[in-house]
Scaffold this active site. Structure first.
Site, PDB file in Angstrom:
ATOM      1  N   VAL A  24      -8.514   0.537  -5.222  1.00  0.00           N
ATOM      2  CA  VAL A  24      -9.824  -0.122  -5.246  1.00  0.00           C
ATOM      3  C   VAL A  24     -10.689   0.306  -4.061  1.00  0.00           C
ATOM      4  CG1 VAL A  24     -10.926  -2.378  -4.919  1.00  0.00           C
ATOM      5  CG2 VAL A  24      -9.160  -2.082  -6.651  1.00  0.00           C
ATOM      6  N   THR A  68      -2.929  -7.652  -2.659  1.00  0.00           N
ATOM      7  CA  THR A  68      -2.557  -9.075  -2.740  1.00  0.00           C
ATOM      8  C   THR A  68      -1.401  -9.198  -3.732  1.00  0.00           C
ATOM      9  OG1 THR A  68      -4.351  -9.324  -4.368  1.00  0.00           O
ATOM     10  CG2 THR A  68      -4.804 -10.048  -2.125  1.00  0.00           C
ATOM     11  N   THR A  70      -8.374  -9.172  -5.077  1.00  0.00           N
ATOM     12  CA  THR A  70      -8.278 -10.328  -5.962  1.00  0.00           C
ATOM     13  C   THR A  70      -7.583 -11.455  -5.185  1.00  0.00           C
ATOM     14  OG1 THR A  70      -8.108  -8.859  -7.853  1.00  0.00           O
ATOM     15  CG2 THR A  70      -7.322 -11.123  -8.167  1.00  0.00           C
ATOM     16  N   CYS A 111      -2.074  -5.324 -11.734  1.00  0.00           N
ATOM     17  CA  CYS A 111      -2.892  -6.547 -11.712  1.00  0.00           C
ATOM     18  C   CYS A 111      -2.399  -7.672 -12.622  1.00  0.00           C
ATOM     19  CB  CYS A 111      -4.335  -6.206 -12.054  1.00  0.00           C
ATOM     20  SG  CYS A 111      -5.124  -5.224 -10.768  1.00  0.00           S
ATOM     21  N   LYS A 119       0.866  -9.813 -11.615  1.00  0.00           N
ATOM     22  CA  LYS A 119       0.753 -10.644 -10.407  1.00  0.00           C
ATOM     23  C   LYS A 119      -0.385 -11.664 -10.524  1.00  0.00           C
ATOM     24  CE  LYS A 119      -2.321  -7.819  -7.497  1.00  0.00           C
ATOM     25  NZ  LYS A 119      -3.461  -8.740  -7.439  1.00  0.00           N
ATOM     26  N   LYS A 146      -0.015   2.837 -17.591  1.00  0.00           N
ATOM     27  CA  LYS A 146      -1.022   3.260 -18.570  1.00  0.00           C
ATOM     28  C   LYS A 146      -1.291   4.727 -18.326  1.00  0.00           C
ATOM     29  CE  LYS A 146      -5.182   1.572 -17.793  1.00  0.00           C
ATOM     30  NZ  LYS A 146      -6.418   1.027 -17.232  1.00  0.00           N
TER      31      LYS A 146
HETATM   32  P1  NAD Z   1      -3.326  -0.617  -2.917  1.00  0.00           P
HETATM   33  O1  NAD Z   1      -1.977  -1.086  -2.561  1.00  0.00           O
HETATM   34  O2  NAD Z   1      -3.513   0.642  -3.692  1.00  0.00           O
HETATM   35  O3  NAD Z   1      -4.196  -0.446  -1.591  1.00  0.00           O
HETATM   36  C1  NAD Z   1      -4.216  -1.366  -0.530  1.00  0.00           C
HETATM   37  C2  NAD Z   1      -4.387  -0.568   0.761  1.00  0.00           C
HETATM   38  O4  NAD Z   1      -4.660  -1.447   1.840  1.00  0.00           O
HETATM   39  C3  NAD Z   1      -3.118   0.207   1.177  1.00  0.00           C
HETATM   40  O5  NAD Z   1      -3.447   1.568   1.335  1.00  0.00           O
HETATM   41  C4  NAD Z   1      -2.718  -0.420   2.514  1.00  0.00           C
HETATM   42  O6  NAD Z   1      -2.158   0.496   3.411  1.00  0.00           O
HETATM   43  C5  NAD Z   1      -4.043  -0.940   3.005  1.00  0.00           C
HETATM   44  N1  NAD Z   1      -3.995  -2.010   4.010  1.00  0.00           N
HETATM   45  C6  NAD Z   1      -3.265  -3.151   3.987  1.00  0.00           C
HETATM   46  N2  NAD Z   1      -3.555  -3.901   5.075  1.00  0.00           N
HETATM   47  C7  NAD Z   1      -4.490  -3.229   5.779  1.00  0.00           C
HETATM   48  C8  NAD Z   1      -5.211  -3.502   6.978  1.00  0.00           C
HETATM   49  N3  NAD Z   1      -5.035  -4.640   7.664  1.00  0.00           N
HETATM   50  N4  NAD Z   1      -6.093  -2.580   7.418  1.00  0.00           N
HETATM   51  C9  NAD Z   1      -6.297  -1.445   6.737  1.00  0.00           C
HETATM   52  N5  NAD Z   1      -5.670  -1.138   5.588  1.00  0.00           N
HETATM   53  C10 NAD Z   1      -4.767  -2.023   5.105  1.00  0.00           C
HETATM   54  O7  NAD Z   1      -4.017  -1.825  -3.684  1.00  0.00           O
HETATM   55  P2  NAD Z   1      -5.143  -1.762  -4.836  1.00  0.00           P
HETATM   56  O8  NAD Z   1      -4.541  -1.472  -6.140  1.00  0.00           O
HETATM   57  O9  NAD Z   1      -6.284  -0.956  -4.332  1.00  0.00           O
HETATM   58  O10 NAD Z   1      -5.578  -3.295  -4.871  1.00  0.00           O
HETATM   59  C11 NAD Z   1      -6.329  -3.897  -3.829  1.00  0.00           C
HETATM   60  C12 NAD Z   1      -6.850  -5.235  -4.313  1.00  0.00           C
HETATM   61  O11 NAD Z   1      -7.763  -5.031  -5.389  1.00  0.00           O
HETATM   62  C13 NAD Z   1      -5.773  -6.173  -4.857  1.00  0.00           C
HETATM   63  O12 NAD Z   1      -6.109  -7.493  -4.515  1.00  0.00           O
HETATM   64  C14 NAD Z   1      -5.860  -5.968  -6.352  1.00  0.00           C
HETATM   65  O13 NAD Z   1      -5.418  -7.100  -7.068  1.00  0.00           O
HETATM   66  C15 NAD Z   1      -7.332  -5.767  -6.536  1.00  0.00           C
HETATM   67  N6  NAD Z   1      -7.683  -5.000  -7.732  1.00  0.00           N
HETATM   68  C16 NAD Z   1      -6.958  -3.904  -8.085  1.00  0.00           C
HETATM   69  C17 NAD Z   1      -7.314  -3.169  -9.207  1.00  0.00           C
HETATM   70  C18 NAD Z   1      -6.518  -1.970  -9.626  1.00  0.00           C
HETATM   71  O14 NAD Z   1      -6.704  -1.499 -10.750  1.00  0.00           O
HETATM   72  N7  NAD Z   1      -5.648  -1.422  -8.792  1.00  0.00           N
HETATM   73  C19 NAD Z   1      -8.416  -3.566  -9.988  1.00  0.00           C
HETATM   74  C20 NAD Z   1      -9.152  -4.668  -9.590  1.00  0.00           C
HETATM   75  C21 NAD Z   1      -8.773  -5.381  -8.461  1.00  0.00           C
END
Ligand code: NAD
Length: 434
Positions: free
Chosen positions: A11, A86, A122, A263, A266, A324
């Protein structure tokens, strides 16, 4: 506008690159030094169509930067987005907010001037209030507005979803903050994308309500598929027959092995917890979670039924491991339930995935990873399609048949037609079709 994106995952990286493409100056920050080094060297750490080009163009234009250090970018930012993970908290299904709160603490120590702190992660209802409390404690002098701006992008189509979303949801009460959010999303405004301003709690809940609804819709058609198999009906025709009704809509009505991904699993669990804690349990979603979990595990039995034999000693070729197509994301992929369940029944598994192998190697044991679909079929007693990558839709089926020990296919994504497959001499099983 100047944006700091805390968290450069699926994201954070997509949102950061798209905001840069909108013309803003964006710094994507991550604790993961390898990830940042790779981005600084011109690479992209995830597979997402179009992302590499978008990142490269915006880096070249001097609008997109990467750093492990939050300080400089946060000090100069009009808006700091929190896009950290999250995940489910072990044991109870609550969203683990430790990354969000750690990021908020760090940002609180750094902000200068009027700054928006925007959760893109989220997060359960009330998280924005907690972030506000962190700022009040750490930096009572800071001039910040805490905003909720949940993200609805889908992996595999993330850039298109970010740039042409069905809607943008912004949970904000501060007028100055509303103007900054408007400015950030200005290109979408010009496109007449609906931008919905709500209270922060409502915005936080909209994200969970959307994901839980979609998870329920998938689970519904999956149960209809089981019924179709039992009564001799065709789930794809049922899906079309109901999906053409505008009140229902045709999307998310593809029967399959159960939802997975980073997503839905969880987020449904977290909503169940939130609802219980609030004294308003959501039994529909609790049942959805239960039915979906059982379904993923039951897929191994479906494979066994296809050969009408014990799986012990048989070789199963698997096509597709990611949750997917068009992503390398393996988080909560159905394959992580199905493959071990096949192995527990004594099957040997050989698998191919176009982009997920690197991740899959860390998550699946005793699987022989192959370099193309034909290798995965060679010597197999059964070929199982778990993920509907486009390249599996046009396989050379005569070649597959020759390579296999016996021509048995279990198509958990209904990408082939039962009549065609039978005519070609396959014993073919799919989902919800006679
Ligand atoms: P991800 O695990 O791919 O990325 C999270 C990143 O945050 C990691 O690279 C991690 O190293 C970094 N991080 C953690 N703590 C940190 C800090 N204090 N400082 C700097 N970097 C830090 O996660 P994602 O899939 O991108 O999801 C992120 C959020 O977005 C979640 O809450 C998820 O539910 C939501 N979301 C995800 C999607 C999806 O399709 N992946 C879609 C909509 C919403």
């Amino acid at each position: 506008m100047h944006v700091a994106m805390i968290g450069t995952g699926y994201v954070g990286l997509v949102s950061g690159a798209c905001f840069a493409d909108f013309g803003h100056t964006v710094t994507c920050i991550d604790k993961d030094a390898d990830k940042i080094a790779r981005l600084q060297a011109g690479g992209v750490p995830i597979f997402e169509p179009g992302l590499e080009t978008l990142v490269a163009q915006n880096v070249k234009a001097g609008r997109l930067f990467f750093s492990t250090e939050a300080s400089e970018a946060v000090r100069g930012a009009d808006a700091v987005f929190i896009a950290v993970g999250t995940p489910s908290r072990r044991g109870d299904g609550h969203a683990d907010l430790s990354y969000v709160y750690a990021a908020a603490e760090e940002v609180a120590g750094l902000v200068e001037g009027f700054t928006l702190v925007v959760t893109k992660s989220t997060v359960p209802v009330g998280t924005g209030d907690e972030i506000e409390a962190i700022f009040n404690r750490v930096r009572p002098d800071a001039d910040v507005a805490v905003v909720s701006n949940p993200e609805f992008l889908r992996e595999g189509a993330a850039i298109e979803d970010f740039k042409r979303p069905d809607r943008v949801v912004v949970g904000v009460t501060d007028d100055r903050a509303r103007e900054v959010m408007r400015e950030l999303y200005r290109p979408l405004y010009l496109n007449e994308t609906p931008i919905i301003f709500t209270g922060r709690r409502t915005s936080e809940l909209i994200k969970y309500a959307a994901n839980a609804f979609l998870a329920m819709k998938i689970t519904y058609i999956n149960e209809i598929a089981d019924l179709c198999e039992a009564v001799g009906a065709d789930v794809q025709q049922v899906a079309r027959g109901i999906g053409l009704d505008n009140r229902i809509g045709g999307k998310f009505l593809n029967a399959g092995p159960g939802y997975g991904g980073s997503c839905f699993p969880k987020d449904t669990l977290a909503l169940v917890r939130t609802a219980r804690d609030a004294g308003a349990p959501m039994e529909l979603i609790e049942t959805t979670v239960k039915v979906n979990d059982a379904r993923k595990k039951a897929m191994a039995e479906k494979v066994g039924r296809a050969v009408e034999a014990e799986l012990a000693g048989l070789t199963v070729g698997v096509l597709g491991l990611t949750f997917k197509p068009n992503t390398d994301d393996m988080r909560d992929a159905p394959s992580l339930d199905i493959v071990p369940a096949l192995q527990a029944r004594g099957a040997k598994v050989q698998a191919f995935d176009p982009e997920g192998t690197h991740e899959a190697r860390q998550l699946l044991r005793d699987v022989v990873f192959k370099s193309d679909p034909y290798d995965a079929a060679e010597g197999a007693d059964i070929l199982v399609i778990i993920t509907e990558w486009d390249q599996f839709r046009a396989l050379d089926l005569d070649r597959i048949k020759l390579l296999m020990n016996r021509p048995v296919m279990v198509d958990l994504r209904n990408i082939y037609k039962p009549d065609d497959m039978r005519a070609r001499g396959f014993t073919y099983t799919s989902v919800g079709r006679a």
